[in-house]
Scaffold this active site. Structure first.
Site, PDB file in Angstrom:
ATOM      1  N   GLU A   1      59.162  -1.056 -28.433  1.00 44.04           N
ATOM      2  CA  GLU A   1      59.705  -0.461 -27.210  1.00 44.04           C
ATOM      3  C   GLU A   1      61.084   0.152 -27.455  1.00 44.04           C
ATOM      4  OE1 GLU A   1      57.732   0.664 -24.888  1.00 44.04           O
ATOM      5  OE2 GLU A   1      57.042  -1.382 -24.506  1.00 44.04           O
TER       6      GLU A   1
ATOM      7  N   ASP B   1      60.761   5.041 -30.061  1.00 48.12           N
ATOM      8  CA  ASP B   1      60.308   6.411 -30.391  1.00 48.12           C
ATOM      9  C   ASP B   1      61.468   7.387 -30.544  1.00 48.12           C
ATOM     10  OD1 ASP B   1      60.717   6.426 -27.609  1.00 48.12           O
ATOM     11  OD2 ASP B   1      58.798   7.371 -27.129  1.00 48.12           O
TER      12      ASP B   1
ATOM     13  N   SER C   1      46.443  16.671  -4.985  1.00 53.60           N
ATOM     14  CA  SER C   1      46.018  15.411  -5.589  1.00 53.60           C
ATOM     15  C   SER C   1      45.629  14.432  -4.489  1.00 53.60           C
ATOM     16  CB  SER C   1      47.164  14.829  -6.419  1.00 53.60           C
ATOM     17  OG  SER C   1      46.750  13.635  -7.029  1.00 53.60           O
TER      18      SER C   1
ATOM     19  N   GLY D   1      54.959   2.365 -15.780  1.00 53.04           N
ATOM     20  CA  GLY D   1      55.048   2.098 -17.217  1.00 53.04           C
ATOM     21  C   GLY D   1      53.748   2.354 -17.954  1.00 53.04           C
ATOM     22  N   LEU D   2      52.784   3.016 -17.294  1.00 52.11           N
ATOM     23  CA  LEU D   2      51.518   3.323 -17.966  1.00 52.11           C
ATOM     24  C   LEU D   2      51.389   4.834 -18.203  1.00 52.11           C
ATOM     25  CD1 LEU D   2      49.109   0.846 -16.090  1.00 52.11           C
ATOM     26  CD2 LEU D   2      50.289   0.509 -18.259  1.00 52.11           C
ATOM     27  N   SER D   3      52.514   5.522 -18.141  1.00 55.52           N
ATOM     28  CA  SER D   3      52.592   6.944 -18.504  1.00 55.52           C
ATOM     29  C   SER D   3      51.864   7.897 -17.577  1.00 55.52           C
ATOM     30  CB  SER D   3      52.068   7.168 -19.925  1.00 55.52           C
ATOM     31  OG  SER D   3      52.967   6.660 -20.837  1.00 55.52           O
TER      32      SER D   3
ATOM     33  N   GLU E   1      59.197  17.166 -20.488  1.00 52.31           N
ATOM     34  CA  GLU E   1      59.823  15.952 -19.950  1.00 52.31           C
ATOM     35  C   GLU E   1      61.340  15.976 -20.227  1.00 52.31           C
ATOM     36  OE1 GLU E   1      57.655  13.606 -18.448  1.00 52.31           O
ATOM     37  OE2 GLU E   1      59.449  12.566 -17.788  1.00 52.31           O
TER      38      GLU E   1
ATOM     39  N   ASP F   1      54.598   8.516 -25.421  1.00 53.97           N
ATOM     40  CA  ASP F   1      53.651   8.573 -24.305  1.00 53.97           C
ATOM     41  C   ASP F   1      52.725   9.777 -24.418  1.00 53.97           C
ATOM     42  OD1 ASP F   1      55.252   6.527 -23.589  1.00 53.97           O
ATOM     43  OD2 ASP F   1      56.139   7.508 -21.840  1.00 53.97           O
TER      44      ASP F   1
HETATM   45  C1  GLA Z   1      59.166   5.589 -21.730  1.00 57.95           C
HETATM   46  C2  GLA Z   1      59.399   6.856 -22.537  1.00 57.95           C
HETATM   47  C3  GLA Z   1      58.913   6.685 -23.971  1.00 57.95           C
HETATM   48  C4  GLA Z   1      59.499   5.423 -24.612  1.00 57.95           C
HETATM   49  C5  GLA Z   1      59.325   4.219 -23.682  1.00 57.95           C
HETATM   50  C6  GLA Z   1      60.033   3.007 -24.188  1.00 57.95           C
HETATM   51  O1  GLA Z   1      57.813   5.334 -21.588  1.00 57.95           O
HETATM   52  O2  GLA Z   1      58.742   7.935 -21.950  1.00 57.95           O
HETATM   53  O3  GLA Z   1      59.216   7.823 -24.721  1.00 57.95           O
HETATM   54  O4  GLA Z   1      60.831   5.634 -24.945  1.00 57.95           O
HETATM   55  O5  GLA Z   1      59.781   4.478 -22.371  1.00 57.95           O
HETATM   56  O6  GLA Z   1      59.454   2.552 -25.366  1.00 57.95           O
END
Ligand code: GLA
Length: 368
Positions: free
Chosen positions: A33, A36, A67, A124-126, A160, A172
């Site tokens: 975590e 990246d 949506s 937190g699931l993108s 982003e 992500d």
């Molecule tokens: C978010 C960011 C990622 C990464 C995580 C932490 O999801 O978009 O690029 O930095 O946090 O690991």
């Protein structure tokens, strides 16, 4: 799913003639975590929750976005103003992708889009990377442009960073674009070398737990951490010249750093990088105890050194750890809210869910 989306498409746009379906998965990060953007390794996996889209191409040069479950609707000319606008809310994601592609010379065609998401937003699931990658893939497909998935991930990261304003790394977007069933991705964020590795946990299952504590990345301290790491790398380079990335620094540098705050941030990055390697080994051996231990250590480091957990995530992972069927738990994603994961024996999952939910609710008032 397709039938349902087709019916909804018809009520949104009047006809479902000529619609096409697309889908992109969300991702969960098993470990690694905040590595990246520090040139380290991460271990995310695509998940079955995601965003589907029904799309009808048109020749009018107008992109229309809607949506299910979202109030905002958008209508944008492919040759018009596609700048970021706060009031456009989630529409900024597809709009930003369209603007970026136009800037790269990809021919944009008009289209009516209806999205349906099973991903909880801001958890937190993108969900952001998911809609970006999905729209990029669709617009490229409609424009007969190549759909190289690494290229798409890089483009969406740029959206982003530069359009949405979050200094995220590549994890992500890469994971959403390149996931493979039953596999995690061991991704070297410095070189983008990626190995798909089978998720072998024997009788144990990864459980994803949504704390339902909301956060958005742009509002959170995410960019503050990014900056601290930049400062950290600057210091480390003076102590150990030749260090390219924070994640590849050695723990020895810490003794020369006097700024306690930066020291903690750097320690998290270096120790987390080691945990990714150990977790990969433990996964290969199907060693659930070792994986659980590493999940715990990762969480404690994110709590004490990186300081991105907060009471809700600490409480949820504590509750999880207290259950005998659980070998370990941690927050996943950026932190400050959102989801956690736990490794749990398959025979204890129901009881685990019941007890963890209850303990978390009693402590925080929130429903996981
Ligand atoms: C978010 C960011 C990622 C990464 C995580 C932490 O999801 O978009 O690029 O930095 O946090 O690991």
């Amino acid at each position: 799913m397709k039938d349902f989306l087709a019916v909804k498409f018809k009520s949104e746009y009047g006809t479902d003639d000529g619609i096409r379906f697309f889908h992109a998965p969300g991702r969960v990060n098993l470990i690694g975590e905040h590595l990246d953007y520090n040139g380290g390794h991460v271990l995310p996996a695509a998940i079955s929750l995601g965003i589907s889209a029904a799309v009808r191409p048109n020749d009018s040069g107008i992109l229309r976005f809607a949506s299910l479950g979202m109030e905002e609707r958008g209508k944008f000319s492919v040759s018009g103003n596609l700048d970021f606008k706060e009031s456009d809310a989630w529409l900024n994601f597809p709009k930003g992708v369209a603007k970026m592609l136009r800037g790269k010379g990809v021919t944009l065609h008009g289209g009516d889009f209806l999205f349906m998401s099973t991903l909880p937003v801001g958890s937190g699931l993108s969900s952001s990377a998911c809609i970006e990658v999905l729209v990029d893939y669709i617009l490229r497909t409609l424009g007969n442009a190549p759909t190289d998935r690494v290229q798409i991930a890089l483009e969406c990261k740029k959206v982003e960073n530069e359009y949405i304003g979050v200094n995220c790394g590549i994890m992500d977007q890469y994971a959403v674009a390149n996931g493979k069933k039953d596999h995690a991705m061991l991704l070297d964020c410095g070189t983008l070398a990626c190995e798909h590795i089978p998720v072998q946990t024997g009788d144990y299952r990864f459980i994803i737990m949504n704390s339902n504590k909301k956060r958005t990345l742009a509002e959170s301290d995410f960019n503050v951490r990014f900056k601290e790491c930049e400062e950290g790398l600057f210091l480390v380079k003076q102590i150990a010249p030749g260090t390219e990335q924070l994640a590849s620094a050695s723990l020895d540098v810490l003794q020369h750093i006097t700024d306690e705050n930066l020291k903690k941030r750097i320690r998290h990055v270096i120790t987390e990088e080691a945990r990714v390697r150990k977790t990969t080994g433990a996964l290969a051996n199907g060693d659930a105890e070792a994986i659980g231990q590493l999940l715990n250590e990762s969480h404690f480091s994110l709590r004490d050194d990186y300081e991105v957990t907060g009471h809700a995530l600490d409480s949820l992972t504590n509750a999880a750890r207290n259950h005998p069927a659980c070998t370990g738990a941690r927050m996943t994603g950026a932190g400050f809210g959102g989801c956690c994961i736990a490794l749990v024996h398959k025979d204890g999952i129901e009881d685990f869910m019941e007890k963890t939910e209850l303990a978390y609710h009693l402590d925080t008032g929130l429903k996981a």
